[in-house]
Structures are given as structure tokens and as C-alpha cells.
Design a protein around this motif. Structure first.
Motif, PDB file in Angstrom:
ATOM      1  N   GLN A 249       0.811  -1.214   0.000  1.00  0.00           N
ATOM      2  CA  GLN A 249       0.000   0.000   0.000  1.00  0.00           C
ATOM      3  C   GLN A 249       0.846   1.267   0.000  1.00  0.00           C
ATOM      4  OE1 GLN A 249      -3.162  -2.022   2.811  1.00  0.00           O
ATOM      5  NE2 GLN A 249      -3.807   0.048   2.282  1.00  0.00           N
TER       6      GLN A 249
ATOM      7  N   THR B 211     -10.251   7.948   4.931  1.00  0.00           N
ATOM      8  CA  THR B 211      -8.950   7.642   4.335  1.00  0.00           C
ATOM      9  C   THR B 211      -7.880   8.451   5.048  1.00  0.00           C
ATOM     10  OG1 THR B 211      -9.952   7.158   2.196  1.00  0.00           O
ATOM     11  CG2 THR B 211      -7.609   7.685   2.202  1.00  0.00           C
TER      12      THR B 211
ATOM     13  N   ALA C 223      -4.315   4.388   3.990  1.00  0.00           N
ATOM     14  CA  ALA C 223      -5.005   3.450   4.875  1.00  0.00           C
ATOM     15  C   ALA C 223      -6.460   3.877   5.022  1.00  0.00           C
ATOM     16  CB  ALA C 223      -4.321   3.424   6.242  1.00  0.00           C
TER      17      ALA C 223
ATOM     18  N   LYS D 217       2.953   3.843  -2.062  1.00  0.00           N
ATOM     19  CA  LYS D 217       3.084   4.265  -3.453  1.00  0.00           C
ATOM     20  C   LYS D 217       3.950   5.516  -3.540  1.00  0.00           C
ATOM     21  CE  LYS D 217      -0.125   1.263  -4.585  1.00  0.00           C
ATOM     22  NZ  LYS D 217       0.287  -0.058  -4.845  1.00  0.00           N
TER      23      LYS D 217
END
Length: 119
Positions: A40, A62, A56, A42
Motif C-alpha cells: 500500500q 482515508t 489506509a 506508493k
């Protein structure tokens, strides 16, 4: 293993996040310390290329944590925040400004505290 430095209120902001978000970010940072990459995590693009963002989700919210591994031997956690934009996935302008300022603080800190140890 790389050390972790927290810039500004990043650590306090992470502690204010839900436990699941804290766990995911903590694990992703541990992987980064070991030279690995969480699925997760990036890389950001554009002017903030080279920064890494962990996204997350928790209960329809978010959260994002942004760090850099560009500064030799140290992971700098620059910012942790809840994304509140109502449209799209773009990072809000205010958050981008915080990231730029904290990246500059991290570079200054690294130059004065870590670069001397490398020579």
C-alpha cells in the motif's frame, strides 16, 4: 536498519489515528527500515516525486502517511493526515504545502545531524 525521524507533528498525528491505521503505517515503516516496500506504499509523482505515501482506509475514512527514504540512512516521516477532500484522489493543496515545508526541514535536519556522521 535505517532509523526513523518524525517531522513536525507527524508522530502525534499518527497516534490520533485509529488503531488499524497505526498498525498499517507502523508495519509499512518497519518494512521500509528493512529496505522493503509495503503493497500500500506508493511513490508520489510531480513536484513531490520520491516521497512515499501509505494510504489506509478505516470506517469510510482515508488516512495518509508520507515519508521519504531519499536521505541516506534515515526514514523521515513527514506528515500523517486524514484526507478530507470530497472529490477525487488528489492530495489537497494545504497538505502539499505542509509536505514541502517538512521535506525542507528534514533535509536541513539531515544535513546537520546525519551527514556529518557519514564522512
Amino acid at each position: 536498519m535505517k532509523s526513523v525521524e518524525w517531522v513536525g507533528s507527524a508522530l502525534e498525528d499518527l497516534r490520533a489515528c485509529p488503531a488499524d491505521v497505526q498498525d498499517l503505517v507502523g508495519y509499512a515503516l518497519w518494512l521500509a527500515q528493512c529496505g522493503e516496500h509495503h503493497p500500500q506504499a506508493k511513490s508520489l509523482r510531480g513536484m513531490l516525486r520520491g516521497l512515499i505515501e501509505i494510504v489506509a482506509d478505516d470506517d469510510r475514512r482515508t488516512y495518509r502517511a508520507v515519508y521519504t527514504v531519499q536521505l541516506r540512512g534515515v526514514i523521515y516521516v513527514l506528515h500523517v493526515f486524514q484526507k478530507k477532500a470530497t472529490r477525487g484522489i488528489a492530495t489537497p493543496k494545504h497538505e502539499l504545502n505542509v509536505l514541502r515545508q517538512r521535506l525542507e526541514r528534514a533535509r536541513t535536519h539531515h544535513a546537520t545531524h546525519h551527514a556529518a556522521k557519514e564522512t
